[in-house]
Design an enzyme around this catalytic site. Structure first.
Site, PDB file in Angstrom:
ATOM      1  N   LEU A 139     -19.986 -16.679 -16.538  1.00 12.77           N
ATOM      2  CA  LEU A 139     -20.542 -16.040 -17.838  1.00 12.77           C
ATOM      3  C   LEU A 139     -20.949 -17.036 -18.782  1.00 12.77           C
ATOM      4  O   LEU A 139     -20.445 -18.360 -18.421  1.00 12.77           O
ATOM      5  CB  LEU A 139     -19.041 -15.668 -18.647  1.00 12.77           C
ATOM      6  CG  LEU A 139     -18.588 -14.326 -18.256  1.00 12.77           C
ATOM      7  CD1 LEU A 139     -17.109 -14.052 -18.871  1.00 12.77           C
ATOM      8  CD2 LEU A 139     -19.430 -13.122 -18.559  1.00 12.77           C
ATOM      9  N   ASP A 152     -24.440   2.412  -7.454  1.00 10.21           N
ATOM     10  CA  ASP A 152     -23.410   1.539  -7.203  1.00 10.21           C
ATOM     11  C   ASP A 152     -22.554   1.704  -5.892  1.00 10.21           C
ATOM     12  O   ASP A 152     -22.494   2.962  -5.772  1.00 10.21           O
ATOM     13  CB  ASP A 152     -22.576   1.252  -8.533  1.00 10.21           C
ATOM     14  CG  ASP A 152     -21.868  -0.120  -8.528  1.00 10.21           C
ATOM     15  OD1 ASP A 152     -22.519  -1.231  -8.956  1.00 10.21           O
ATOM     16  OD2 ASP A 152     -20.853  -0.379  -8.001  1.00 10.21           O
ATOM     17  N   CYS A 192     -28.979 -12.628 -20.719  1.00  9.84           N
ATOM     18  CA  CYS A 192     -28.182 -11.574 -21.411  1.00  9.84           C
ATOM     19  C   CYS A 192     -28.824 -10.759 -22.209  1.00  9.84           C
ATOM     20  O   CYS A 192     -28.699  -9.472 -22.271  1.00  9.84           O
ATOM     21  CB  CYS A 192     -27.052 -11.893 -21.717  1.00  9.84           C
ATOM     22  SG  CYS A 192     -26.911 -12.980 -23.304  1.00  9.84           S
ATOM     23  N   HIS A 220     -27.113 -23.043 -19.305  1.00  7.10           N
ATOM     24  CA  HIS A 220     -26.405 -23.100 -20.268  1.00  7.10           C
ATOM     25  C   HIS A 220     -25.504 -24.470 -20.063  1.00  7.10           C
ATOM     26  O   HIS A 220     -25.378 -25.460 -20.809  1.00  7.10           O
ATOM     27  CB  HIS A 220     -25.603 -22.091 -20.498  1.00  7.10           C
ATOM     28  CG  HIS A 220     -26.143 -20.927 -20.698  1.00  7.10           C
ATOM     29  ND1 HIS A 220     -27.287 -20.597 -21.682  1.00  7.10           N
ATOM     30  CD2 HIS A 220     -26.179 -19.574 -20.042  1.00  7.10           C
ATOM     31  CE1 HIS A 220     -27.758 -19.563 -21.672  1.00  7.10           C
ATOM     32  NE2 HIS A 220     -27.038 -18.751 -20.446  1.00  7.10           N
TER      33      HIS A 220
END
Length: 443
Positions: free
Chosen positions: A296, A177, A42, A10
């Site tokens: 992100l 986790d 994503c 990106h």
């Protein structure tokens, strides 16, 4: 002006397009070791779960299109040496092995992030899968319909989504986790307790508060070993997080301890003429007014665009980010922006959280859905620092509203009196954002 850009996810794509758009006469070269650009990673879990209309739509740009825009695309070329001081790159054609050295006027580091891969016995098994890039996506998709038992390691967004999609496909799923909650870095227990119940309703076995110690192949699959037990499955999917992919630049530029390149508000690093953007760099986190690392795509896009605005000088300053995000799990929308009490405590910040739950729209409507809202704020300054939302109704855009409030430096008192419309199809006479702000303001 000759500009070299390393990487084309990106940040690299938007930097290249922005530079060329601002300066059509600049010579812009992008180096990419893979054969694709702009992959929307994503969407991997959605593709695995057969929720993507066409995998090619998971790319919003192509090398061919970027070439047509006047950008020199060096696909399947890996930068092996980068001298940031002299702006000199040595790059290798990964097919032929041929190496070339070239000097530039300016450089843009957009190398993104790499999956965190711990050094564990058995990790080299061909039954261990990842969920980071296009090759990972293809490999996972090829076996998705055939496997019956899956261990997913990591209960952040990526692991949570992959576990959900396999569960919806009637696989036996174990979600492991190290934290004691699912999505522990994104939401507080008020929210995660509810989504954990959804996982259990769909047969997902939650094995939390434990760490992976190794893997062992069997005749029928793989055993995942942890500090609390062993879990056998056909495959294991590792998704425990990301780190900046910046080892090539170590010792040459200022970085955080994790390797994220520190930039100023114009996306320039400590080395003049060297810019950084996306997952390879820091973000300026408005809730704390400090540099941070929060990878992100939204951050990467904006930073890439800013590189183009500032490649010839300090023209447009970075406004910072609230790192707003959202996910949908088991038809439940969850969105967050800024801090919550857990993430604030990790940064040494003391905050308040006000939580309310109410119907999202007028009580007289024939159908309705509850919305759970949490607002995080500073009791001293009363500034809004974060929010979280959860509902079967799509309430995710509310996180964008609070994101703007944080960016504008609004207090809970100001947010309580912000102008939100009322229409019974859509909300209450007092919108739930205003309602939670009013509850906070009353304290």
């Amino acid at each position: 002006m000759k500009v070299g850009i390393i990487g084309s996810t990106h940040a690299g794509v938007f930097a290249a397009k922005s530079i060329k758009g601002e300066h059509p006469d600049y010579d812009v070269t992008v180096f990419e070791k893979n054969d694709t650009v702009s992959f929307l990673s994503c969407g991997i879990a959605l593709w695995v779960g057969n929720n993507v209309n066409d995998p090619q739509n998971m790319f919003y740009e192509s090398p061919e299109s970027l070439v047509q825009q006047g950008i020199d695309m060096k696909m399947r070329h890996e930068v092996t040496v980068a001298d940031l001081a002299t702006k000199t790159l040595t790059y290798k054609n990964v097919i032929s092995g041929e190496e070339t050295t070239e000097q530039f006027d300016k450089l843009v580091v957009a190398t993104g992030s790499a999956a965190v891969i711990p050094d564990l016995p058995g990790l080299d098994s061909d039954k261990v899968y990842y969920a980071k890039n296009w090759d990972d996506a293809n490999r996972l998709k090829e076996i998705a319909n055939d496997v019956k038992r899956v261990v997913v390691i990591g209960a952040g967004y990526i692991g949570a989504e992959i576990a959900e999609q396999f569960a919806l496909s009637n696989k036996e799923v174990v979600l492991v986790d190290g934290a004691d909650r699912v999505l522990a870095n994104n939401f507080t227990a008020e929210f995660t307790d509810r989504i954990e119940a959804k996982y259990q309703e769909h047969g997902v076995r939650l094995e939390l508060d434990q760490f992976i110690t190794g893997f062992e192949d069997t005749d029928n699959g793989i055993i995942v070993k942890t500090t609390k037990g062993e879990y056998e499955a056909d495959i294991a999917v590792l998704g425990i997080g990301f780190r900046p992919n910046t080892t090539l630049f170590e010792g040459q530029v200022d970085m955080l301890k994790n390797g994220a390149i520190i930039t100023d508000k114009y996306m320039e690093s400590s080395v003049p003429g060297v810019f950084a953007a996306g997952d390879a760099s820091t973000i300026f986190y408005n809730p704390t007014q400090a540099n941070d690392y929060i990878p992100l795509a939204t951050n990467a896009v904006r930073q890439g665009l800013l590189v183009g605005k500032n490649i010839d000088g300090k023209n447009v300053a970075y406004m910072g980010t609230q790192s707003t995000s959202a996910v949908e799990l088991f038809e439940t929308a969850m969105a967050a922006t800024g801090l919550n009490p857990v993430t604030a405590a990790k940064r040494g910040i003391e905050v308040e959280q006000t939580v309310i739950e109410e119907n999202y729209r007028a009580e007289f409507m024939l159908t309705n859905e509850k919305v759970l809202v949490g607002l995080t704020w500073d009791k001293q300054s009363r500034k809004v620092l974060g929010a979280a939302f959860m509902s079967r109704h799509d309430i995710t855009q509310a996180a964008n509203v609070v994101s703007l409030a944080i960016q504008a430096g609004m207090t809970v008192d100001e947010l309580a009196f912000a102008d939100f419309f009322f229409q019974p199809n859509f909300d209450q006479p007092v919108n739930y954002i205003g309602a939670v702000a009013m509850a906070a303001a009353a304290n």
